[in-house]
Scaffold this active site. Structure first.
Site, PDB file in Angstrom:
ATOM      1  N   ASN A 161      95.103  -4.810 -17.261  1.00 52.48           N
ATOM      2  CA  ASN A 161      94.570  -5.852 -18.131  1.00 52.48           C
ATOM      3  C   ASN A 161      95.081  -7.208 -17.658  1.00 52.48           C
ATOM      4  O   ASN A 161      96.188  -7.318 -17.140  1.00 52.48           O
ATOM      5  CB  ASN A 161      95.062  -5.595 -19.573  1.00 52.48           C
ATOM      6  N   HIS A 208      96.116 -10.879 -19.125  1.00 48.02           N
ATOM      7  CA  HIS A 208      96.436 -11.569 -20.381  1.00 48.02           C
ATOM      8  C   HIS A 208      96.795 -13.026 -20.058  1.00 48.02           C
ATOM      9  O   HIS A 208      97.594 -13.270 -19.143  1.00 48.02           O
ATOM     10  CB  HIS A 208      97.605 -10.871 -21.085  1.00 48.02           C
ATOM     11  N   GLY A 210      82.827 -13.405 -18.662  1.00 48.69           N
ATOM     12  CA  GLY A 210      82.941 -12.692 -17.403  1.00 48.69           C
ATOM     13  C   GLY A 210      83.388 -13.520 -16.207  1.00 48.69           C
ATOM     14  O   GLY A 210      83.077 -13.173 -15.067  1.00 48.69           O
ATOM     15  N   LEU A 232      87.822  -7.141 -25.402  1.00 52.72           N
ATOM     16  CA  LEU A 232      88.492  -7.441 -26.670  1.00 52.72           C
ATOM     17  C   LEU A 232      88.619  -6.253 -27.603  1.00 52.72           C
ATOM     18  O   LEU A 232      88.871  -6.419 -28.787  1.00 52.72           O
ATOM     19  CB  LEU A 232      87.751  -8.595 -27.372  1.00 52.72           C
ATOM     20  N   ASP A 237      99.676  -5.119 -24.862  1.00 56.38           N
ATOM     21  CA  ASP A 237     100.319  -5.990 -23.868  1.00 56.38           C
ATOM     22  C   ASP A 237     101.761  -5.580 -23.550  1.00 56.38           C
ATOM     23  O   ASP A 237     102.600  -6.426 -23.245  1.00 56.38           O
ATOM     24  CB  ASP A 237     100.296  -7.462 -24.342  1.00 56.38           C
ATOM     25  N   ILE A 277      92.088  -0.196 -26.392  1.00 56.70           N
ATOM     26  CA  ILE A 277      91.752   1.031 -25.656  1.00 56.70           C
ATOM     27  C   ILE A 277      92.233   2.246 -26.447  1.00 56.70           C
ATOM     28  O   ILE A 277      93.396   2.306 -26.855  1.00 56.70           O
ATOM     29  CB  ILE A 277      92.419   0.991 -24.254  1.00 56.70           C
ATOM     30  N   ASN A 318      86.425 -13.729 -15.161  1.00 56.72           N
ATOM     31  CA  ASN A 318      87.355 -12.870 -14.402  1.00 56.72           C
ATOM     32  C   ASN A 318      86.593 -11.806 -13.619  1.00 56.72           C
ATOM     33  O   ASN A 318      86.942 -11.503 -12.479  1.00 56.72           O
ATOM     34  CB  ASN A 318      88.381 -12.232 -15.343  1.00 56.72           C
TER      35      ASN A 318
END
Ligand code: GRF
Length: 196
Positions: A108, A110, A12, A91, A151, A94, A14
Site C-alpha cells: 500500500n 500511504h 489513479g 479506500l 498502515d 482489505i 499512482n
C-alpha cells in the site's frame, strides 16, 4: 515475471505512475494484469483501459453484504493470478481472509511518514490537514506491506517531503504525490520484482 493487480478507488495518478514505469522498463520483469476498482466511476479505470489493461469493478452497490463483498474482491484478485497486489489509493479495508491468503504480497502507498498520521480515519486530505495542524516541517509518503491492521505492516520505502509555510492540505497533498508517492511506489515494486 511478476504479475501485478492494482486496486484503486479514485483518480489513479499512482496507477499512472506504475503504468508509466512499466512502459519505460523501470519495473523490471513485471506485468500489470488487472486493475480492480470498488468504484465504477473511478477515473483510474479510464487510465487502465487507455493502457490496454483488463479492468474489474467490485462495488458495495452490487455486494451489500460485507461477506459477499469480501468474497467478490478476493475472487477478482484470484482471477487475475497476480503475484503482487498493489493498493494505489484503494479506500476499502482489505478483508482479513485476503491478507492471510496474500500475506506479504499486498503493498500500500500511504501519504505520510508512517507512524505519523496513519491508521483509521487518516486517508485523503485528512492526512495532510492533520500534518499541517500539528505543524510538522517534514512529511512524505510510505510504501508498506499490508497486514490485518491499518498502515501497520512492514515498511518497504519512505521519502520525505518538505512542508512549506504557505502549504494548504491540497498543495501539500500534490507535492507529496509528485515528489514521493509517484517515485517510491514504482521503486518498491521494482525491489520486489528483483527479489529483494
Ligand atoms: C494518494 O494520496 C494515496 O497515497 C492515497 O490516496 C491517494 C490516491 O490518489 N492513499 P490516486 O488515486 O493515485 O491519484
Amino acid at each position: 515475471m511478476l504479475k501485478i493487480a492494482v486496486l484503486v478507488s479514485g483518480g489513479g495518478t499512482n496507477l499512472q505512475a506504475i503504468i508509466d514505469a512499466s512502459r519505460n522498463g523501470s519495473l523490471g520483469n513485471t506485468e500489470i494484469v488487472r486493475v480492480i476498482s470498488n468504484n465504477a466511476d473511478a477515473y483510474a479505470l479510464e487510465r487502465a483501459r487507455a493502457a490496454g489493461i483488463e479492468t474489474a469493478v467490485v462495488s458495495r452497490a452490487v455486494n451489500p453484504e460485507p461477506s459477499d463483498y469480501d468474497r467478490a474482491l478476493i475472487d477478482a484478485v484470484d482471477a487475475s493470478q497476480a503475484d503482487l497486489v498493489v493498493l494505489a489509493g484503494f479506500l476499502v479495508k482489505i478483508p482479513e481472509a485476503m491478507v492471510a491468503k496474500y500475506r506479504m504480497r499486498i503493498i500500500n502507498i500511504h501519504p505520510s511518514l508512517i507512524p505519523s498520521f496513519c491508521g483509521t480515519g487518516f486517508y485523503g486530505l485528512k492526512v495532510h490537514e492533520a500534518a499541517l495542524a500539528r505543524g510538522v516541517k517534514v512529511s512524505g509518503a510510505t510504501v508498506h506491506y499490508v497486514d490485518e491492521d491499518m498502515d501497520t505492516g512492514p515498511i518497504i520505502a519512505q521519502k520525505a517531503v518538505e512542508v512549506l509555510e504557505d502549504d494548504t492540505p491540497k498543495t501539500l497533498q500534490r507535492r507529496i504525490m509528485e515528489e514521493a508517492e509517484w517515485v517510491i511506489l514504482p521503486q518498491a515494486i521494482r525491489l520486489i520484482a528483483d527479489g529483494h
